[in-house]
Design a protein around this motif. Structure first.
Motif, PDB file in Angstrom:
ATOM      1  N   VAL A  98       0.812  -1.219   0.000  1.00 36.56           N
ATOM      2  CA  VAL A  98       0.000   0.000   0.000  1.00 36.56           C
ATOM      3  C   VAL A  98       0.839   1.261   0.000  1.00 36.56           C
ATOM      4  N   LYS A  99       2.126   1.163   0.320  1.00 36.14           N
ATOM      5  CA  LYS A  99       2.988   2.347   0.379  1.00 36.14           C
ATOM      6  C   LYS A  99       3.560   2.706  -0.986  1.00 36.14           C
ATOM      7  N   GLN A 100       3.251   1.912  -2.000  1.00 39.00           N
ATOM      8  CA  GLN A 100       3.779   2.168  -3.338  1.00 39.00           C
ATOM      9  C   GLN A 100       2.630   2.331  -4.331  1.00 39.00           C
ATOM     10  N   ASN A 101       2.927   2.977  -5.436  1.00 38.81           N
ATOM     11  CA  ASN A 101       1.925   3.212  -6.471  1.00 38.81           C
ATOM     12  C   ASN A 101       1.506   1.884  -7.097  1.00 38.81           C
ATOM     13  N   PRO A 102       0.230   1.510  -6.991  1.00 37.54           N
ATOM     14  CA  PRO A 102      -0.203   0.205  -7.532  1.00 37.54           C
ATOM     15  C   PRO A 102      -0.106   0.130  -9.047  1.00 37.54           C
ATOM     16  N   ASN A 103      -0.095   1.282  -9.728  1.00 34.62           N
ATOM     17  CA  ASN A 103       0.012   1.276 -11.184  1.00 34.62           C
ATOM     18  C   ASN A 103       1.385   0.808 -11.654  1.00 34.62           C
ATOM     19  N   TYR A 104       2.393   0.936 -10.775  1.00 30.79           N
ATOM     20  CA  TYR A 104       3.760   0.596 -11.176  1.00 30.79           C
ATOM     21  C   TYR A 104       4.253  -0.674 -10.490  1.00 30.79           C
ATOM     22  N   GLN A 105       3.382  -1.350  -9.771  1.00 30.64           N
ATOM     23  CA  GLN A 105       3.751  -2.611  -9.137  1.00 30.64           C
ATOM     24  C   GLN A 105       3.310  -3.771 -10.034  1.00 30.64           C
ATOM     25  N   LYS A 106       4.238  -4.441 -10.641  1.00 30.33           N
ATOM     26  CA  LYS A 106       3.917  -5.564 -11.511  1.00 30.33           C
ATOM     27  C   LYS A 106       3.659  -6.809 -10.661  1.00 30.33           C
ATOM     28  N   VAL A 107       2.684  -7.602 -11.097  1.00 28.49           N
ATOM     29  CA  VAL A 107       2.436  -8.858 -10.394  1.00 28.49           C
ATOM     30  C   VAL A 107       3.463  -9.885 -10.848  1.00 28.49           C
ATOM     31  N   SER A 108       3.827 -10.757  -9.938  1.00 24.07           N
ATOM     32  CA  SER A 108       4.890 -11.722 -10.230  1.00 24.07           C
ATOM     33  C   SER A 108       4.450 -12.770 -11.248  1.00 24.07           C
ATOM     34  N   GLN A 109       3.211 -13.213 -11.135  1.00 22.92           N
ATOM     35  CA  GLN A 109       2.722 -14.245 -12.056  1.00 22.92           C
ATOM     36  C   GLN A 109       1.221 -14.067 -12.268  1.00 22.92           C
ATOM     37  N   GLU A 110       0.809 -13.856 -13.516  1.00 20.72           N
ATOM     38  CA  GLU A 110      -0.598 -13.649 -13.801  1.00 20.72           C
ATOM     39  C   GLU A 110      -1.377 -14.954 -13.705  1.00 20.72           C
TER      40      GLU A 110
ATOM     41  N   PRO B  69       9.349  10.214  -4.227  1.00 18.69           N
ATOM     42  CA  PRO B  69       8.636  11.141  -5.102  1.00 18.69           C
ATOM     43  C   PRO B  69       7.927  10.363  -6.197  1.00 18.69           C
ATOM     44  N   GLY B  70       6.719  10.831  -6.490  1.00 19.37           N
ATOM     45  CA  GLY B  70       5.950  10.154  -7.527  1.00 19.37           C
ATOM     46  C   GLY B  70       5.383   8.826  -7.068  1.00 19.37           C
ATOM     47  N   GLY B  71       5.338   8.599  -5.744  1.00 19.58           N
ATOM     48  CA  GLY B  71       4.835   7.344  -5.206  1.00 19.58           C
ATOM     49  C   GLY B  71       3.332   7.374  -5.035  1.00 19.58           C
ATOM     50  N   LEU B  72       2.853   6.821  -3.914  1.00 20.43           N
ATOM     51  CA  LEU B  72       1.417   6.652  -3.707  1.00 20.43           C
ATOM     52  C   LEU B  72       0.694   7.993  -3.628  1.00 20.43           C
ATOM     53  N   GLN B  73       1.309   8.984  -2.956  1.00 22.73           N
ATOM     54  CA  GLN B  73       0.621  10.267  -2.822  1.00 22.73           C
ATOM     55  C   GLN B  73       0.418  10.929  -4.180  1.00 22.73           C
ATOM     56  N   GLN B  74       1.440  10.843  -5.045  1.00 22.42           N
ATOM     57  CA  GLN B  74       1.293  11.401  -6.381  1.00 22.42           C
ATOM     58  C   GLN B  74       0.219  10.644  -7.158  1.00 22.42           C
ATOM     59  N   PHE B  75       0.204   9.323  -6.968  1.00 19.73           N
ATOM     60  CA  PHE B  75      -0.822   8.496  -7.624  1.00 19.73           C
ATOM     61  C   PHE B  75      -2.223   8.925  -7.192  1.00 19.73           C
ATOM     62  N   LEU B  76      -2.413   9.148  -5.892  1.00 22.57           N
ATOM     63  CA  LEU B  76      -3.724   9.547  -5.393  1.00 22.57           C
ATOM     64  C   LEU B  76      -4.088  10.948  -5.848  1.00 22.57           C
ATOM     65  N   GLN B  77      -3.075  11.820  -5.920  1.00 20.36           N
ATOM     66  CA  GLN B  77      -3.355  13.172  -6.420  1.00 20.36           C
ATOM     67  C   GLN B  77      -3.811  13.109  -7.871  1.00 20.36           C
ATOM     68  N   ASN B  78      -3.172  12.232  -8.642  1.00 16.37           N
ATOM     69  CA  ASN B  78      -3.595  12.054 -10.033  1.00 16.37           C
ATOM     70  C   ASN B  78      -5.008  11.502 -10.112  1.00 16.37           C
ATOM     71  N   LEU B  79      -5.337  10.602  -9.184  1.00 17.59           N
ATOM     72  CA  LEU B  79      -6.683  10.030  -9.175  1.00 17.59           C
ATOM     73  C   LEU B  79      -7.724  11.115  -8.983  1.00 17.59           C
ATOM     74  N   ASN B  80      -7.405  12.099  -8.132  1.00 16.48           N
ATOM     75  CA  ASN B  80      -8.373  13.135  -7.806  1.00 16.48           C
ATOM     76  C   ASN B  80      -8.548  14.161  -8.910  1.00 16.48           C
ATOM     77  N   HIS B  81      -7.565  14.253  -9.818  1.00 19.92           N
ATOM     78  CA  HIS B  81      -7.636  15.371 -10.771  1.00 19.92           C
ATOM     79  C   HIS B  81      -7.680  14.969 -12.236  1.00 19.92           C
ATOM     80  N   LYS B  82      -7.395  13.717 -12.568  1.00 19.81           N
ATOM     81  CA  LYS B  82      -7.430  13.395 -13.995  1.00 19.81           C
ATOM     82  C   LYS B  82      -8.846  13.087 -14.441  1.00 19.81           C
ATOM     83  N   ASP B  83      -9.028  13.059 -15.735  1.00 21.00           N
ATOM     84  CA  ASP B  83     -10.374  12.987 -16.294  1.00 21.00           C
ATOM     85  C   ASP B  83     -11.056  11.654 -16.034  1.00 21.00           C
ATOM     86  N   ARG B  84     -10.295  10.597 -15.918  1.00 23.10           N
ATOM     87  CA  ARG B  84     -10.925   9.283 -15.699  1.00 23.10           C
ATOM     88  C   ARG B  84     -10.262   8.615 -14.511  1.00 23.10           C
ATOM     89  N   VAL B  85     -11.061   8.162 -13.561  1.00 24.59           N
ATOM     90  CA  VAL B  85     -10.524   7.564 -12.348  1.00 24.59           C
ATOM     91  C   VAL B  85     -10.275   6.083 -12.590  1.00 24.59           C
TER      92      VAL B  85
END
Length: 895
Positions: A440-452, A511-527
């Motif tokens: 939870v302390k890292q941006n989930p968009n940049y965390q790759k899963v080990s095995q799909e 920098p650019g971690g979870l807080q930046q990710f959440l800030q982007n969630l709040n302001h970009k056009d599609r959540v």
């Protein structure tokens, strides 16, 4: 119309016209089911007047039931008076073997018992006669009690805020209106008994519910159609009926309606009710500063009571109710709920009745009542979906950050129990993200899963796997419900998302971690990770999203099901944000059992209910219902048998056997043979010819092949070709043009000989669209639309049914499920053509597997009885050509 009832008494079924024999049979069987308190599965094809038969049959029973109750009361009163007089004229010459004191004692006891019984009946009768007059007084008491509790809570909240502000140094100062975001003291664990006592007090002032019929259907348009049938029926003038709807459908406050989504409308409605009372509290506290908060002008008790009375003047659908509410400036959502106790018929979406918490919140009581569920062919899927839940990794991370920010902001103002539960929720969210392989302390968009892949676990195994088995999920769920933390959190994020200054946060370590990710969630056009249905444009133009914690609460609630009733799917794909946890409800009967237990009688009805084994096994018998309480009824169609020609075609024009299995359907010779069949049918079928393919994928494959071979061009010479659009918004446009071409082709000198429409089973045109008359003179089903057996959800469902249900004629319950799902889809599609008594059409099933007795038995009775099995194409073509020649239509030689 009068028929003999099961008890040899004559039952009168008022009907607006002379009913068809099948309608008489339907009403008679329905009356018997309601009278005997049984559970009925009724099938009546669309176009046979099913809604009118349901209305007249059920309301005739309700009329007779109420009359019997009145007669029984009168008889009891009469018997009491007679026995009282007889006891005074006892024949003293009759010798008695009992001592006088015993005789006198028994006589007095009988007299007292009879007096008590008479008094009890008189009291019940008096309460019924005064019911409508008492409702206003009772609801006023309840309304006042509720308002008093809300005001007390608000006073306590304001006092708490004042204390915090006056103490100084305990956290940042609260902004205007922010005090309502702070959780109040939570004492539910200790105050359970107190809450139960308050609920009992509320019940005491509620009006007694009369015996009523709850009529449910799937969509808003189907409910409106039922109301219009009720208005035209002989019972339309004398029946007290009320239509229920969601706030989204009934709200008349334009400011609230503009929010768009159901969750946002619900929250704003409740907030405005609260604001109305909080303003009064602030004035009573003598504050000089008055906070201007939006309140709902339609939430007026007196006007809502007036609208409630108007509801019973004449039967109204939702649109008519909303129109009337605007005129009298009253809230129809609450007015209709005040009307439930005295109503004889309550019309509502069946999601509102089948979901336990929604049912209780709406004031619906099923004890000894009758429930009719119409359009019930998707009932199992509806209940399964209602109690299933899916949450993405993105939603888990977003909820964790929002809740952590909330706790940091108000930590000094939260009581210990609130902090304890918030920390437990944060712990759960952290572990759920960990189960997806993330942090939870890292941006989930940049965390790759080990095995799909997808892993399926039982509830208990998942709790151990995610390391949350030490948390009492029942208490956490109760806390979420009673504290309304998700609503507080949503208000918190709404306030600071649109504010000029952000929330004070600890600096992110990366920098650019979870807080930046959440800030982007709040302001970009599609959540990302939030369903489109939960998004709405806010005042600043950015999307407004319901708190993901609301979705997570549903997942937590799902985890409190019994271990054997559900499974958890851990779905890993791409990144942690894209991965998800999904709860799959395997046993819908556990929730439907509550309806069966309380109701006097339940009727499950639909135009196409075959195969009914699913309903009997998965919903009724699995819920503990005795098989002897289940009644099945299936009536024929109003059309003459000669107006329908169902054909099972086993081979094509070149004697190629038709078998559209996954291994054979893509063979060029199979696709060519299908094209030749359609080319020949276009020669003899007038008007519209509708072709259903098993999937969008196969439709694309076969149409691309026909384009290459030139078959599409040859077909277009005979009939104009249309294809089901990908977007739902384009369906009406395609159907309108399709209808226009067919109408032109029926005129002298018109173009072509009609139109050809390619559709998909389970698509936008396989349900709810009527291809009546020339719009659908022939329906062709290409292959058998079996579901994807490789689906982990379906495999687990099959395994579950194999474990709990016996084999049917040597076939496992899982295999029966697959066949039933296939045939339900087929029946829904082919039933689109015949819509009224004068209609006629041919149905062609392209696959030799349809000729199997087990498959034929799953067709609707009115189709099965007329089905012809044709091993070769020649005789089938001849039958189709002769069928339309007899209907005096065009006839063109085969190519």
């Amino acid at each position: 119309m009068e028929v003999n009832s099961p008890n040899s008494a004559t039952v009168s079924f008022p009907f607006p016209f002379q009913p068809y024999p099948i309608q008489e049979q339907f009403m008679t069987e329905l009356y018997r089911v309601l009278e005997d308190g049984k559970v009925g599965i009724f099938e009546s094809p669309t176009g046979t007047g099913k809604s009118l038969s349901l209305i007249c049959g059920s309301l005739a029973w309700l009329r007779d039931f109420e009359e019997k109750k009145r007669q029984e009361e009168a008889r009891m009163l009469g018997v009491g008076e007679t026995e009282k007089e007889g006891s005074q004229e006892t024949d003293i010459s009759t010798p008695s073997t009992e001592p006088d004191w015993i005789t006198q004692f028994l006589s007095k006891k009988e007299e007292m018992d009879m007096k008590n019984k008479i008094k009890e009946e008189q009291l019940r009768r008096k309460r019924r006669e005064e019911r409508l007059e008492q409702m206003r007084h009772n609801n006023q008491l309840k309304f006042a009690s509720k308002r008093k509790r809300e005001e007390d809570e608000t006073v306590r909240l304001l006092q708490l805020s004042q204390q915090m502000l006056s103490s100084g140094g305990e956290g940042p100062a609260l902004e205007q209106g922010e005090e309502e975001l702070v959780l109040v003291e939570y004492e539910s664990d200790e105050d359970t008994r107190k809450a139960a006592t308050l609920d009992e007090d509320d019940d005491d002032v509620e009006e007694e519910h009369v015996t009523k019929i709850y009529y449910c259907s799937r969509t808003h348009s189907q409910l409106s159609q039922f109301v219009h049938e009720l208005q035209k029926s002989p019972f339309g003038k004398e029946t007290r009926a009320v239509s229920l709807g969601s706030r989204q459908n009934t709200c008349v406050n334009d400011e609230v309606r503009r929010l768009g989504t159901a969750q946002l409308i619900n929250d704003r409605c409740m907030e405005m009710q609260k604001n109305k009372h909080e303003k009064k509290v602030e004035e009573s506290e003598g504050k000089k500063r008055r906070v201007s908060r939006l309140t709902c002008p339609f939430y007026s008790y007196e006007q809502m009571q007036f609208l409630r009375d108007e509801v019973f003047v004449e039967v109204k659908d939702i649109e008519q109710l909303v129109s009337q509410a605007r005129k009298v400036k009253a809230c129809p959502y609450y007015a209709t709920r005040y009307a439930i106790p005295a109503a004889q018929v309550v019309i509502l979406p069946y999601q509102m009745l089948l979901h336990d918490s929604t049912r209780r919140a709406s004031g619906i009581r099923l004890k000894d009542q009758v429930v009719i569920i119409d359009e019930a062919h998707n009932l199992i899927d509806t209940i399964t979906g209602m109690y299933s839940s899916q949450v993405t990794g993105s939603q888990f991370c977003q909820a964790h950050s929002q809740l952590a920010q909330y706790m940091e902001r108000y930590r000094s103002r939260l009581k210990a129990k609130n902090l304890m539960y918030i920390k437990q929720i944060l712990f759960l969210l952290e572990k759920f993200v960990g189960a997806l392989g993330g942090n939870v302390k890292q941006n989930p968009n940049y965390q790759k899963v080990s095995q799909e892949g997808t892993t399926l676990k039982s509830i208990n195994d998942f709790l151990f796997y995610s390391q949350v088995d030490n948390i009492n999920l029942f208490k956490v769920q109760r806390y979420c419900t009673r504290s309304m933390i998700s609503r507080k959190l949503f208000g918190f994020m709404e306030k600071f998302r649109t504010a000029d200054v952000g929330i004070t946060m600890k600096e992110s370590t990366k920098p650019g971690g979870l807080q930046q990710f959440l800030q982007n969630l709040n302001h970009k056009d599609r959540v990302e990770g939030v369903p489109d249905g939960l998004q709405d444009a806010g005042e600043n133009g950015h999307p407004r999203t319901a708190s993901p914690l609301m979705q997570i609460e549903g997942f937590l609630s799902a985890l409190t099901n019994a271990n054997q009733d559900g499974r958890v799917l851990v779905q890993l794909q791409g990144t942690v944000a894209q991965s998800s946890l999904k709860f799959l409800m395997l046993n819908p009967a556990v929730h439907f059992a509550e309806v069966l237990k309380d109701c006097r009688s339940v009727v499950i009805a639909g135009g196409t209910m075959q195969p009914v084994s699913d309903f009997k096994q998965q919903l009724l018998i699995s819920a503990g219902l005795s098989p002897d309480r289940i009644v099945e009824f299936s009536c024929g169609h109003v059309i003459p048998p000669e107006n329908i020609l169902p054909i099972v075609l086993c081979s094509g024009p070149t004697n190629q056997q038709l078998e559209f299995t996954y291994q054979k359907r893509d063979l060029p010779e199979m696709m060519d043979e299908t094209g030749r069949i359609l080319a020949n049918l276009c020669n003899v079928v007038p008007g519209g010819l509708v072709v259903f393919f098993p999937s969008y994928e196969y439709q694309k494959v076969i149409l691309d092949h026909w384009e290459k071979t030139g078959l599409t061009k040859r077909l277009s010479v005979k009939k104009k070709i249309f294809q089901e659009p990908k977007k739902a918004s384009q369906v009406d446009q395609v159907l309108s043009e399709y209808s226009r071409i067919i109408k032109l082709s029926g005129q002298p000198g018109g173009p072509l000989t009609g139109a050809l429409l390619f559709s998909v089973v389970g698509g936008k045109m396989s349900e709810g669209i009527n291809f009546s008359d020339d719009l659908g003179r022939c329906v062709v089903m290409v292959g058998m639309p079996y579901p994807n057996i490789r689906s982990p959800e379906l495999q687990e469902k099959m395994s579950y049914l194999d474990h709990i249900l016996p084999k049917t004629n040597g076939v496992s319950a899982g295999r029966v499920l697959i066949e039933n799902l296939c045939m339900k889809a087929v029946n829904q599609s082919i039933g689109r053509a015949i819509r009224h008594r004068g209609d006629y059409a041919s149905i062609v099933l392209l696959d030799h597997r349809y000729s199997r007795p087990a498959i034929l038995a799953k067709l609707p009775q009115w189709i099965r009885n007329s089905t012809e099995i044709k091993p070769a194409f020649g005789p089938a073509y001849s039958s189709v050509r002769k069928f339309f020649q007899l209907k005096k239509t065009i006839s063109v030689p085969p190519t």
